[in-house]
Design an enzyme around this catalytic site. Structure first.
Site, PDB file in Angstrom:
ATOM      1  N   SER A 130       0.819  -1.220   0.000  1.00  0.00           N
ATOM      2  CA  SER A 130       0.000   0.000   0.000  1.00  0.00           C
ATOM      3  C   SER A 130       0.844   1.258   0.000  1.00  0.00           C
ATOM      4  O   SER A 130       1.946   1.277   0.543  1.00  0.00           O
ATOM      5  CB  SER A 130      -0.910   0.031   1.229  1.00  0.00           C
ATOM      6  OG  SER A 130      -1.618   1.262   1.247  1.00  0.00           O
ATOM      7  N   LYS A 184      -4.475  -6.595   3.442  1.00  0.00           N
ATOM      8  CA  LYS A 184      -4.470  -5.468   2.488  1.00  0.00           C
ATOM      9  C   LYS A 184      -5.889  -5.151   2.014  1.00  0.00           C
ATOM     10  O   LYS A 184      -6.258  -3.978   1.840  1.00  0.00           O
ATOM     11  CB  LYS A 184      -3.558  -5.795   1.295  1.00  0.00           C
ATOM     12  CG  LYS A 184      -3.606  -4.748   0.160  1.00  0.00           C
ATOM     13  CD  LYS A 184      -3.106  -3.399   0.635  1.00  0.00           C
ATOM     14  CE  LYS A 184      -2.857  -2.376  -0.450  1.00  0.00           C
ATOM     15  NZ  LYS A 184      -3.901  -1.983  -1.323  1.00  0.00           N
ATOM     16  N   HIS A 187      -7.533  -3.268   4.698  1.00  0.00           N
ATOM     17  CA  HIS A 187      -6.945  -1.915   4.632  1.00  0.00           C
ATOM     18  C   HIS A 187      -7.721  -1.087   3.605  1.00  0.00           C
ATOM     19  O   HIS A 187      -8.111   0.054   3.858  1.00  0.00           O
ATOM     20  CB  HIS A 187      -5.462  -2.004   4.254  1.00  0.00           C
ATOM     21  CG  HIS A 187      -4.868  -0.698   3.784  1.00  0.00           C
ATOM     22  ND1 HIS A 187      -5.105  -0.174   2.523  1.00  0.00           N
ATOM     23  CD2 HIS A 187      -4.079   0.205   4.410  1.00  0.00           C
ATOM     24  CE1 HIS A 187      -4.483   0.974   2.397  1.00  0.00           C
ATOM     25  NE2 HIS A 187      -3.851   1.237   3.528  1.00  0.00           N
ATOM     26  N   ASN A 188      -7.944  -1.661   2.446  1.00  0.00           N
ATOM     27  CA  ASN A 188      -8.629  -0.915   1.385  1.00  0.00           C
ATOM     28  C   ASN A 188     -10.090  -0.648   1.737  1.00  0.00           C
ATOM     29  O   ASN A 188     -10.624   0.408   1.413  1.00  0.00           O
ATOM     30  CB  ASN A 188      -8.538  -1.675   0.060  1.00  0.00           C
ATOM     31  CG  ASN A 188      -7.207  -1.450  -0.622  1.00  0.00           C
ATOM     32  OD1 ASN A 188      -6.198  -1.268   0.057  1.00  0.00           O
ATOM     33  ND2 ASN A 188      -7.190  -1.457  -1.929  1.00  0.00           N
ATOM     34  N   GLU A 191      -9.967   2.149   3.874  1.00  0.00           N
ATOM     35  CA  GLU A 191      -9.640   3.303   3.007  1.00  0.00           C
ATOM     36  C   GLU A 191     -10.922   3.861   2.364  1.00  0.00           C
ATOM     37  O   GLU A 191     -11.161   5.080   2.380  1.00  0.00           O
ATOM     38  CB  GLU A 191      -8.646   2.824   1.937  1.00  0.00           C
ATOM     39  CG  GLU A 191      -8.304   3.801   0.838  1.00  0.00           C
ATOM     40  CD  GLU A 191      -7.410   3.140  -0.226  1.00  0.00           C
ATOM     41  OE1 GLU A 191      -6.332   2.613   0.121  1.00  0.00           O
ATOM     42  OE2 GLU A 191      -7.793   3.137  -1.415  1.00  0.00           O
TER      43      GLU A 191
HETATM   44  C1  6PG Z   1      -3.131   1.498  -1.667  1.00  0.00           C
HETATM   45  C2  6PG Z   1      -4.425   1.633  -2.431  1.00  0.00           C
HETATM   46  C3  6PG Z   1      -4.353   0.993  -3.770  1.00  0.00           C
HETATM   47  C4  6PG Z   1      -5.678   0.988  -4.515  1.00  0.00           C
HETATM   48  C5  6PG Z   1      -6.087   2.299  -5.010  1.00  0.00           C
HETATM   49  C6  6PG Z   1      -7.302   2.272  -5.907  1.00  0.00           C
HETATM   50  O1  6PG Z   1      -3.200   1.014  -0.564  1.00  0.00           O
HETATM   51  O2  6PG Z   1      -2.093   1.909  -2.183  1.00  0.00           O
HETATM   52  O3  6PG Z   1      -5.431   0.992  -1.703  1.00  0.00           O
HETATM   53  O4  6PG Z   1      -3.938  -0.320  -3.574  1.00  0.00           O
HETATM   54  O5  6PG Z   1      -5.556   0.165  -5.609  1.00  0.00           O
HETATM   55  O6  6PG Z   1      -6.334   3.144  -3.938  1.00  0.00           O
HETATM   56  O7  6PG Z   1      -8.348   1.556  -5.383  1.00  0.00           O
HETATM   57  P1  6PG Z   1      -9.824   1.742  -5.957  1.00  0.00           P
HETATM   58  O8  6PG Z   1      -9.688   1.878  -7.445  1.00  0.00           O
HETATM   59  O9  6PG Z   1     -10.583   0.504  -5.618  1.00  0.00           O
HETATM   60  O10 6PG Z   1     -10.347   2.973  -5.338  1.00  0.00           O
END
Ligand code: 6PG
Length: 473
Positions: A130, A184, A187-188, A191
């Site tokens: 990430s 991960k 995490h997303n 996010e």
């Molecule tokens: C990270 C992000 C990354 C992710 C983008 C786009 O941790 O660096 O999570 O891995 O791919 O943020 O994600 P989306 O296209 O699903 O918004």
């Protein structure tokens, strides 16, 4: 040139940045890309670092250019492309050569690849990386999954290239098989939720308080000095302040309100449902992205019913209310994410290091924030306890829930959609309900399906008085 210490396939943005990072940390790296023309372009831009990078147009030459046993990072699009690359690569490798998938893989795919590799007696590692392009280049957060031996083999490289929090590398072994990619994925999911909460606060300022983008940006900047200090708040301030070079308008105002997504947020929600570990704020964030993408439907809705608008009388909400709402919402969505990790750890026998997960997210990754250090402390004290119940965070919630309640209620009253904030509020109110209304559900289930229920006054499975009556007609 002597054999390279590590190999990397896939020179897209993330792969290219990771290769430069590896070289920058003193390791020699061999690179390969399916479209060979990309290789010389990449080497040209690598500057002095090109001394430690060898490019190979042919996969066979790439493999031959690596020190044995080989360690090969794949940075290709998640899904079929990874399987296709593994299939092409494996016949060229020795049985002790290791493939490392560093893409945003679905953890189920990593589990399958780990099992297949184990059956074939070949090492495999799945790492969640990430931090976007900047993180990949200067220090990402890295979450590893596979056998401990596979991790140990490359841990020195992964730790060297990772972000550092007060000198401590943000690269950690999470557990077997798909554990790294699962962490991960969550995490997303967090996010998505964090981003949505911030977007809703922006919406209240824009539509409810009538503020322009740069005024919103100044508020984000202020919040970044307090409890909300985080990368996402910081960049929200920056994007709010930016001007569109083409029109001179605020950049934000020129961006269509249709959000994209690659699937990791959705996977988090699917997994949470499978495990019975609800993550409603994350779910609200995914739904909000899906609805944002249905722009035609929203335009038709606005035309049919008139836009709801969201305008609020001056002084109805303060910036302190909004800050409180974001603080409480953030604590609650992280609490949900860590609950999901706890449940998954038990279900998949991963023994996930809960405190270390919070630690590895303190730097490098997209959700890095000041609060994660306190989360790490709370999880060190009690790894399986819901973060909302940890004394430090319970205290934060006591101080900030009033703001969340006020903002959610006022915004909804004004017709301003705040699905993530409202969901956080409902989660809190359910979490603190000693008595919910599920007794009604149990009665209904027993009535129509004789599913039985537990009683409040004695043990065992029981039925209501209705069965005899309505089933016998
Ligand atoms: C990270 C992000 C990354 C992710 C983008 C786009 O941790 O660096 O999570 O891995 O791919 O943020 O994600 P989306 O296209 O699903 O918004």
């Amino acid at each position: 040139m002597s054999a390279a210490e590590i190999g990397l396939i896939g020179l897209g943005t993330m792969g290219a940045m990771l290769a430069l990072n590896i070289a920058d940390n003193g390791f020699s790296v061999a690179v390969h890309n399916r479209t060979a023309a990309r290789i010389p372009e990449f080497l040209d831009k690598a500057g002095d670092l090109a001394e430690r990078i060898t490019g190979h147009a042919e996969l066979e030459d790439f493999v031959k250019g690596l020190a044995c046993p080989r360690n090969i990072i794949l940075m290709v699009p998640a899904g079929d492309a990874v399987d296709a690359q593994i299939e092409q690569l494996r016949p060229l490798l020795d049985s002790d050569d290791m493939i490392i998938d560093a893409g945003n893989a679905n953890f189920q795919d990593s589990e399958r690849r780990a099992t297949t590799s184990e059956e074939a007696g070949v090492p495999f590692l799945g790492i969640g990386v990430s931090g976007g392009a900047e993180g990949a280049r200067f220090g990402p957060s890295i979450m590893g999954g596979g056998t401990p031996e596979a991790w140990v083999r490359v841990a020195h490289i992964l730790k060297a290239i990772s972000a550092k929090y007060q000198g401590q590398p943000c690269a950690t072994y999470m557990g077997a098989g798909g554990a790294g990619h699962f962490v991960k994925t969550v995490h997303n999911g967090i996010e998505y939720a964090d981003m949505q909460l911030i977007a809703e606060a922006y919406g209240v300022m824009r539509d409810g308080m009538g503020m322009d983008a740069s005024a919103c940006g100044a508020v984000f900047d202020r919040w970044n000095d307090g409890l909300l200090q985080s990368y996402l708040i910081e960049i929200s301030g920056k994007v709010s302040a930016a001007t569109d070079p083409e029109t001179g308008n605020p950049m934000l105002d020129m961006i269509l309100d249709r959000a994209g997504q690659k699937g990791t947020g959705r996977w988090t929600v699917i997994e949470s449902q499978m495990l019975g570990a609800p993550v409603p704020v994350i779910e609200a964030a995914v739904v909000a992205r899906n609805l944002s993408a249905q722009r035609d439907l929203r335009l038709a809705g606005a035309e049919a019913f008139g836009p709801t608008g969201g305008a609020m009388a001056k002084g109805t909400l303060t910036f302190d209310d909004l800050e409180q709402a974001l603080i409480a919402g953030k604590v609650l969505c992280y609490a949900q994410g860590f609950e999901l990790l706890t449940k998954a750890s038990a279900e998949y026998d991963w023994d996930l290091p809960m405190a270390e997960i919070a630690e590895v997210w303190r730097e490098g990754c997209i959700i890095r924030s000041a609060m994660l250090n306190d989360m790490a402390s709370a999880l060190t004290d009690a790894p399986a306890r819901n973060l909302a119940l940890a004394p430090y965070f319970a205290d934060i919630l006591r101080k900030n829930m009033a703001g969340l309640r006020k903002v959610a209620v006022v915004a909804m009253g004004a017709g301003q959609p705040v699905p993530a904030l409202a969901s956080a509020l409902n989660y809190f109110d359910t979490l603190t309900s000693a008595r919910t209304t599920a007794n009604m559900l149990q009665a209904q289930r027993d009535y129509f399906g004789a599913h039985s229920f537990e009683r409040t006054d004695k043990e065992g499975d029981h039925h209501g008085p209705w069965l005899d009556q309505h089933l016998q007609g």
